[in-house]
Design an enzyme around this catalytic site. Sequence first.
Site, PDB file in Angstrom:
ATOM      1  N   ASP A 156      38.816   6.073 118.407  1.00  0.00           N
ATOM      2  CA  ASP A 156      40.108   5.465 118.092  1.00  0.00           C
ATOM      3  C   ASP A 156      40.087   4.954 116.657  1.00  0.00           C
ATOM      4  O   ASP A 156      39.070   4.438 116.187  1.00  0.00           O
ATOM      5  CB  ASP A 156      40.393   4.299 119.038  1.00  0.00           C
ATOM      6  CG  ASP A 156      41.008   4.780 120.345  1.00  0.00           C
ATOM      7  OD1 ASP A 156      41.676   5.814 120.321  1.00  0.00           O
ATOM      8  OD2 ASP A 156      40.797   4.123 121.365  1.00  0.00           O
ATOM      9  N   ASP A 216      39.561   1.389 126.312  1.00  0.00           N
ATOM     10  CA  ASP A 216      39.577   0.075 126.961  1.00  0.00           C
ATOM     11  C   ASP A 216      40.789  -0.138 127.852  1.00  0.00           C
ATOM     12  O   ASP A 216      40.823  -1.089 128.631  1.00  0.00           O
ATOM     13  CB  ASP A 216      39.521  -1.048 125.916  1.00  0.00           C
ATOM     14  CG  ASP A 216      40.662  -0.967 124.910  1.00  0.00           C
ATOM     15  OD1 ASP A 216      41.522  -0.067 125.063  1.00  0.00           O
ATOM     16  OD2 ASP A 216      40.689  -1.789 123.982  1.00  0.00           O
ATOM     17  N   ASP A 260      43.544   4.908 129.141  1.00  0.00           N
ATOM     18  CA  ASP A 260      42.366   5.656 128.680  1.00  0.00           C
ATOM     19  C   ASP A 260      41.511   6.147 129.838  1.00  0.00           C
ATOM     20  O   ASP A 260      40.607   6.964 129.636  1.00  0.00           O
ATOM     21  CB  ASP A 260      41.490   4.773 127.776  1.00  0.00           C
ATOM     22  CG  ASP A 260      42.142   4.473 126.440  1.00  0.00           C
ATOM     23  OD1 ASP A 260      42.857   5.351 125.939  1.00  0.00           O
ATOM     24  OD2 ASP A 260      41.946   3.361 125.916  1.00  0.00           O
TER      25      ASP A 260
END
Length: 719
Positions: free
Chosen positions: A336, A555, A559
């Site tokens: 990310d 997180d 996801d």
Amino acid sequence: MSIAAQQSPRVAQPPPPHGPTRVRGGLLDPKQLIRSFPDALRKLNPAALWRNPVMFIVEIGSAFTTVLAIVHPTVFAWLTTCWLWLTVVFANLAEAVAEGRGKAQAETLRRAKKETVARRLRDWTPGAERPDEEAVPAQLLRLGDIVVIEAGQTIPGDGDVVEGIASVDESAITGESAPVIRESGGDRSAVTGGTKVLSDRIVVRITQRPGESFIDRMIALVEGANRQKTPNEIALNILLAALTIIFLLAVATLQPLAVYSKAQTPAAPDNAALTSHGVTGVVLVSLLVCLIPTTIGALLSAIGIAGMDRLVQRNVLAMSGRAVEAAGDVNTLLLDKTGTITLGNRQAREFTPVDGVDEKALADAAQLASLADETPEGRSIVVHAKQRYGLRERQVNCATWVPFTAQTRMSGVDLTEGAGVVRRIRKGASSAVLKWVRDHGGHTSDHVAMVVDGVSASGGTPLVVAEARSGEPARALGVIDLKDVVKAGMRERFDAMRRMGIRTVMITGDNPLTARAIAAEAGVDDFLAEAKPEDKMDLIRREQEGGKLVAMTGDGTNDAPALAQADVGVAMNTGTSAAKEAGNMVDLDSDPTKLIEIVQIGKQLLITRGALTTFSIANDIAKYFAIIPAMFAAVYPGLDRLNVMRLASPSSAILSAVIFNALVIVALIPLALRGVRYRPSSAAALLRRNLLVYGVGGIVTPFVGIKLIDLAVHFLPGV
């Protein structure tokens, strides 16, 4: 309702006392050796040792030579028998030391696991002022129970915050003394049993069954209770078993050859190794033990345990050894952008109006849309509008806040008056907001696109602000420029990944222009812009269809599918329970860049295993040339040319080889536990280094070691 434009800072909490210190003892700490020695002796039980076929053969051979030494006692037989038993004990000691460090770590974790009384809520509903509660022991909590925890109390079990916000001391789990914020909603809602609430009050929904908490799983992990052999370890065990069988057959064929050779040369003198009846039983066992891959067979389990321990020392909980090995073979890293590649606290630096809109009107709308936005970006927009345009305390009545979602990629506010909405304001990704404008009867101009492209090309993140007033078509007001700062040293880390043959892909919700600018600055190989949860899944599947292994971090609940699909899915401890359940690793520090370290640990584990396997097999070759010429030189004088070490006698050669074989295991325990030093480079370069250092070193070391031992051993009477 009234909302202040000036966000009130949270009250700083005093730092809590430091949590338990991680166990970081020396690799061969004398105290650790003493504590591990009884465990090494207990592992002599054949019921436990048979899982290691190489060392099981050594134990059987040791028992056989013990019987022979009792029936035909000689100094040579007893010395050889003692060192054969020591070989098995030293092999067990390597595993016991590795497990002992884990048990010490587990003891630290047990001290953090407190038996607490939970305040369970009955018939809880969100917003209830005085829900009924009952006191129950923490171990009786069940999945789905709702509990309340206030300042000074210990969280009784793993769960998600469903109401409230609090400062939490997680030092008992992470070793980090700084408190963290946990709040309902979003991706920072997960709490861990055994941690302590320092301020305020939170309501938590329990997400784990009794005995399955993070602390319980960490204790089982570091103690090795749940350690299963990984695919590579199983394959290597099969190889070692096959080599053992081959050498067993090879040694067995020596006996008829020895009998025949002695019969053809009756004048040759008998010795401790070769008599008229052929090779003695003690020598046959000694030869077998020296030739089979005892070194790697003794250290294989310790290498795996130590690899898991290195992860635990870095506050990473791996659900299986398979995940650690997969990390070492990863081809693609998905990272990310926000919080991993960039600092994650983008700040508003400029408001650019479009199509004749007044700059202050744009700032007013941007601030209104951000008042309920608790993200760093939202707060920075509020502060920037306040400081530059003087937009301070303000009354906002009858407002409905529109939260940001990964699907809509925008947020905002609907202002109502009476029974209807008089003004709608949206703020978010340019493509999403401009589509909203068109859907509400407005049109988009080239001016907006030009400003968006300019901000993106400079590496900033453009957010478009738009509004739709009652009875009028929607229109774009302008663009917010958010400054994104790449973390220091990221380019060097990605260069190292590239040398390792790993492709790095940055995932971001930004538009392609911004993503390209950040990717170029950070040095990643590729990027995925305007990424939705399903886009991550599709990317992972495409990579895997090409035969690649993929690792990623996450997180949030959105996801979870991608984490489950990835070969190595690292969930953040601050994330949701869904993310942590989907991943096969959990980072207790919630540091997304830790994925790079995890890959390096996985590679170090594989390299260590390969290096010691190379060393062990090379050792066997050298010991073969040390023992066989010394044994048969008397009956085959031509072999004397191969006796390059000029050992004192056949019995001295055999005993020296057995002693060296035992001592080299002890000498390699630190390397097995610490791991071979890993330097980012290509597979070909690593192979060359492996063969040069551990292949050549494995051949040379026995010649030197056996010769030095022989110089001392041949003085012993009876050898």
